[in-house]
Design a protein around this motif. Sequence first.
Motif, PDB file in Angstrom:
ATOM      1  N   GLU A 147       0.836  -1.189   0.000  1.00 39.75           N
ATOM      2  CA  GLU A 147       0.000   0.000   0.000  1.00 39.75           C
ATOM      3  C   GLU A 147       0.879   1.251   0.000  1.00 39.75           C
ATOM      4  O   GLU A 147       1.906   1.311   0.679  1.00 39.75           O
ATOM      5  CB  GLU A 147      -0.929  -0.002   1.212  1.00 39.75           C
ATOM      6  CG  GLU A 147      -1.934  -1.147   1.173  1.00 39.75           C
ATOM      7  CD  GLU A 147      -2.918  -1.098   2.323  1.00 39.75           C
ATOM      8  OE1 GLU A 147      -2.620  -0.416   3.331  1.00 39.75           O
ATOM      9  OE2 GLU A 147      -3.969  -1.738   2.214  1.00 39.75           O
ATOM     10  N   ASP A 149       0.628   5.688  -0.070  1.00 34.94           N
ATOM     11  CA  ASP A 149      -0.170   6.909   0.068  1.00 34.94           C
ATOM     12  C   ASP A 149       0.208   7.844  -1.078  1.00 34.94           C
ATOM     13  O   ASP A 149       1.269   8.472  -1.057  1.00 34.94           O
ATOM     14  CB  ASP A 149       0.109   7.562   1.423  1.00 34.94           C
ATOM     15  CG  ASP A 149      -0.571   8.913   1.580  1.00 34.94           C
ATOM     16  OD1 ASP A 149      -1.447   9.239   0.746  1.00 34.94           O
ATOM     17  OD2 ASP A 149      -0.213   9.636   2.532  1.00 34.94           O
ATOM     18  N   TRP A 189      -4.519   6.488   0.234  1.00 29.61           N
ATOM     19  CA  TRP A 189      -3.950   5.145   0.216  1.00 29.61           C
ATOM     20  C   TRP A 189      -4.521   4.327  -0.939  1.00 29.61           C
ATOM     21  O   TRP A 189      -5.711   4.358  -1.207  1.00 29.61           O
ATOM     22  CB  TRP A 189      -4.218   4.427   1.529  1.00 29.61           C
ATOM     23  CG  TRP A 189      -3.396   4.958   2.668  1.00 29.61           C
ATOM     24  CD1 TRP A 189      -3.793   5.843   3.621  1.00 29.61           C
ATOM     25  CD2 TRP A 189      -2.029   4.658   2.935  1.00 29.61           C
ATOM     26  NE1 TRP A 189      -2.759   6.109   4.479  1.00 29.61           N
ATOM     27  CE2 TRP A 189      -1.663   5.392   4.086  1.00 29.61           C
ATOM     28  CE3 TRP A 189      -1.082   3.835   2.330  1.00 29.61           C
ATOM     29  CZ2 TRP A 189      -0.389   5.331   4.637  1.00 29.61           C
ATOM     30  CZ3 TRP A 189       0.198   3.764   2.869  1.00 29.61           C
ATOM     31  CH2 TRP A 189       0.528   4.504   4.012  1.00 29.61           C
ATOM     32  N   THR A 190      -3.630   3.605  -1.603  1.00 30.87           N
ATOM     33  CA  THR A 190      -4.054   2.701  -2.669  1.00 30.87           C
ATOM     34  C   THR A 190      -3.250   1.419  -2.559  1.00 30.87           C
ATOM     35  O   THR A 190      -2.113   1.415  -2.065  1.00 30.87           O
ATOM     36  CB  THR A 190      -3.843   3.330  -4.062  1.00 30.87           C
ATOM     37  OG1 THR A 190      -4.437   2.509  -5.054  1.00 30.87           O
ATOM     38  CG2 THR A 190      -2.368   3.509  -4.373  1.00 30.87           C
ATOM     39  N   SER A 191      -3.858   0.327  -2.995  1.00 29.06           N
ATOM     40  CA  SER A 191      -3.172  -0.963  -2.990  1.00 29.06           C
ATOM     41  C   SER A 191      -2.474  -1.159  -4.330  1.00 29.06           C
ATOM     42  O   SER A 191      -3.122  -1.210  -5.378  1.00 29.06           O
ATOM     43  CB  SER A 191      -4.159  -2.104  -2.743  1.00 29.06           C
ATOM     44  OG  SER A 191      -3.496  -3.365  -2.777  1.00 29.06           O
ATOM     45  N   ALA A 225       0.650  -4.415   3.301  1.00 31.41           N
ATOM     46  CA  ALA A 225      -0.737  -4.835   3.522  1.00 31.41           C
ATOM     47  C   ALA A 225      -0.823  -6.153   4.265  1.00 31.41           C
ATOM     48  O   ALA A 225      -1.764  -6.391   5.028  1.00 31.41           O
ATOM     49  CB  ALA A 225      -1.466  -4.934   2.180  1.00 31.41           C
TER      50      ALA A 225
END
Length: 242
Positions: A147, A149, A189-191, A225
């Motif tokens: 993950e 940001d 936030w992104t995976s 994650a």
Amino acid sequence: MGEPSEALVRYRRTGGRPPSDDEALDVADDGSFTARRTVAGARVGTFAGRLASGRVEALREAVDAVRDAHDVQVATPLDGATEVLEAGGHTTRTGSNERPTDPWKALVETVRSMLDEDAVADPLAAIELTATSREAALTQAGPAPVEIDLGSVTLRVVRIDTAGLVLGRWQARLQDAGDEDTAEPPPAWTSAAAGWRATLPFSHGLELADGDWLQVWVFATIRDAAGDGGERAARLFVAVPG
């Protein structure tokens, strides 16, 4: 991040000026390893794999050399990073800029090179920076997601000449703050899973002459994650020749 059983060495490097170092390498007797890298180099995140047999033998020899050594403890200077290495039933704890002395020297240098070179070749959940003189991007590396940001991603480009003099600087964010009263964009936030890619702003206008090169830096906040979920400040770097 889990630790391999029957550890041959355990290495940690933490602290220092922001973004603080947060490095780790655990190597088992069979050569399997887990690692974490957050500062320096083109990849940051977590890593896991197995060292080549020749590297394992070199590491074992360096460990054997410290089995009869004394523990070492040297205070870390203000704002410095602390390096801790456990091996052969002993521990050395020093500032990261200290020059290790015999018999620890060969072991410390071997472990540092393994983190810098071997570990990062086997990403588990990592972010990678790629760049040319005209474009730059972040991509995901390894089988597991990490993950990131996107609101924290800052790009810095520096033009350097053949003598090492700075000829120009440029900086940008991946995302705008959107509010003149907001110093930084809000967290986003992104995976980053397999195939993930983020193109970075790169309108730096720094034209390279023969022999010049670009220092390309990216600062970001990441978290594993599948790990402890802790946020870590990351700094990526690549050098781009003219």
